[in-house]
Design a protein around this motif. Structure first.
Motif, mmCIF file in Angstrom:
data_model
loop_
_atom_site.group_PDB
_atom_site.id
_atom_site.type_symbol
_atom_site.label_atom_id
_atom_site.label_comp_id
_atom_site.label_asym_id
_atom_site.label_seq_id
_atom_site.Cartn_x
_atom_site.Cartn_y
_atom_site.Cartn_z
ATOM 1 N N LEU A 283 63.766 20.500 15.827
ATOM 2 C CA LEU A 283 64.979 21.312 16.353
ATOM 3 C C LEU A 283 65.301 20.730 17.614
ATOM 4 C CD1 LEU A 283 63.371 24.846 15.667
ATOM 5 C CD2 LEU A 283 65.426 23.763 14.657
ATOM 6 N N PRO B 224 75.596 26.509 13.430
ATOM 7 C CA PRO B 224 74.620 27.555 13.056
ATOM 8 C C PRO B 224 73.996 28.016 13.973
ATOM 9 C CG PRO B 224 74.308 25.371 12.401
ATOM 10 C CD PRO B 224 75.685 25.247 13.026
ATOM 11 N N LEU C 134 65.204 21.448 7.825
ATOM 12 C CA LEU C 134 66.184 21.897 8.572
ATOM 13 C C LEU C 134 67.603 21.655 7.896
ATOM 14 C CD1 LEU C 134 66.883 23.020 11.383
ATOM 15 C CD2 LEU C 134 66.754 20.526 12.357
ATOM 16 N N ASP D 188 69.227 20.738 19.047
ATOM 17 C CA ASP D 188 69.417 21.886 20.095
ATOM 18 C C ASP D 188 69.883 21.226 21.450
ATOM 19 O OD1 ASP D 188 69.318 24.593 20.998
ATOM 20 O OD2 ASP D 188 67.374 24.291 21.751
ATOM 21 N N LEU E 287 73.229 23.196 17.114
ATOM 22 C CA LEU E 287 72.647 24.336 16.435
ATOM 23 C C LEU E 287 71.940 25.107 17.745
ATOM 24 C CD1 LEU E 287 69.347 23.937 16.418
ATOM 25 C CD2 LEU E 287 69.929 22.511 14.559
ATOM 26 N N CYS F 21 68.550 28.978 13.672
ATOM 27 C CA CYS F 21 68.161 27.849 12.915
ATOM 28 C C CYS F 21 66.533 28.035 13.170
ATOM 29 C CB CYS F 21 68.687 26.514 13.319
ATOM 30 S SG CYS F 21 70.198 26.176 12.924
ATOM 31 N N VAL G 119 68.098 24.466 5.945
ATOM 32 C CA VAL G 119 68.302 25.880 6.818
ATOM 33 C C VAL G 119 69.616 26.066 7.419
ATOM 34 C CG1 VAL G 119 67.466 26.974 8.744
ATOM 35 C CG2 VAL G 119 65.711 26.136 7.146
ATOM 36 N N ARG G 120 70.302 24.867 7.840
ATOM 37 C CA ARG G 120 71.522 24.783 8.589
ATOM 38 C C ARG G 120 72.535 25.387 7.736
ATOM 39 N NH1 ARG G 120 71.657 19.642 12.252
ATOM 40 N NH2 ARG G 120 73.612 20.090 12.699
#
Length: 316
Positions: free
Chosen positions: A240, A59, A36, A244, A249, A62, A39-40
């Motif tokens: 996540l 971002p 992660l 989140d 994100l 995600c 990815v971010r």
């Protein structure tokens, strides 16, 4: 009798979780968190950002983490299959059938993630919900990225359901296809507040796990057989969830649609028709409410739903 059956299923599920599955999940979540971060950073470097409820640029999309983790599982499975072939022992008939279902599932999830990412990257932000996309077409004759996403999700549902349909009636097949498409969009409709979509996903996973255990459905293959399908998405969702929920994100359509689609696939593979019908009915009700009014307003009018929605997040 029914209550006793589900009570036994809960005990059995808890027993299985003590048999090393918690350790495996924790290791998978640790890997997902490391992925992660990459990815971010990638999304931020390419300006895939949006404003959160605090006005901060964070971002988005995600949820791409989920198909990436599934792709890693595909790679592991390819290596394992090659090792079996090199060892001179071919796969059994059951293993070959399971491989077909797995590739079908993986490609379906990949397509849903792809069209979701198109909507995240190119979609017009002010067009929201079913009524918004319909108004965009009716008033301006513009095919929105949401319509493209809906078409791609429908194709993915067909792609997954048709090959695994054996003895089901045509009506059951149609219901499964519609349920899959509505599940993908339904979780996405809920993804307008931090953590809401993931909370619903975890509730869906719990319902599917208990129902699959209680029904003893033959396609379950035991928990171990379900791991390649479930573990990548579940571990990604766990990784996540906290950022989140904290508004650091956004999972985007890339993630929310995958969560709903994957959960729908699991219900078809591992659960009875009764749960699939219940999920279809819930999706129809959810979309009806979303068409007529705001889901957030509906949640705010019910104390229990509001408490669950605010749990861990507070009012934003």
């Amino acid at each position: 009798m029914c209550r006793r059956r589900y009570a036994v299923a809960l005990v059995e599920a808890a027993r299985m979780l003590t048999a090393g599955y918690v350790i495996l999940l924790m290791m998978s979540v640790a890997f997902a968190r490391a992925a992660l971060d990459l990815v971010r950073r990638f999304l931020q470097d390419h300006d895939m950002v949006d404003l959160n409820f605090r006005g901060e640029r964070i971002p988005t999309a995600c949820g791409l983490l989920l198909p990436l983790l599934l792709a890693a599982e595909v790679a592991v499975r390819l290596i394992a299959d090659r090792a079996v072939t090199a060892g001179g022992t071919g796969p059994t008939v059951a293993a070959a059938q399971d491989a077909v279902v797995f590739w079908t599932y993986g490609l379906g999830v990949g397509l849903v993630a792809f069209v979701g990412f198109i909507d995240d990257a190119m979609g017009v932000k002010h067009v929201k919900g079913l009524s918004g996309h319909w108004s965009e077409w009716r008033e301006q004759r513009v095919i929105s990225t949401g319509v493209v996403k809906a078409g791609g999700t429908a194709i993915a549902a067909l792609w997954f359901v048709l090959p695994i349909s054996r003895n089901e009636s045509i009506w059951q097949i149609v219901c499964q296809i519609v349920m899959l498409a509505l599940m993908a969009n339904g979780v996405n409709l809920l993804d307008v507040r931090p953590g809401r979509a993931l909370k619903v996903f975890f509730l869906l996973f719990a319902a599917i796990a208990v129902e699959a255990t209680a029904s003893g459905y033959t396609s379950w293959y035991g928990w171990q057989g379900a791991l390649p399908y479930v573990l990548p998405v579940l571990a990604g969702a766990c990784a996540l969830f906290r950022p989140d929920l904290q508004g650091k994100l956004m999972i985007g359509d890339s993630g929310a649609n995958v969560l709903g689609f994957a959960a729908g696939c699991w219900s078809i593979m591992f659960c009875s028709a009764a749960l699939q019908i219940a999920m279809l009915a819930a999706c129809v009700l959810l979309h009806g409410l979303a068409w007529r009014s705001s889901l957030s307003h509906a949640i705010e009018r019910h104390p229990l739903l509001l408490w669950l929605d605010l749990l861990g997040r507070g009012r934003t």
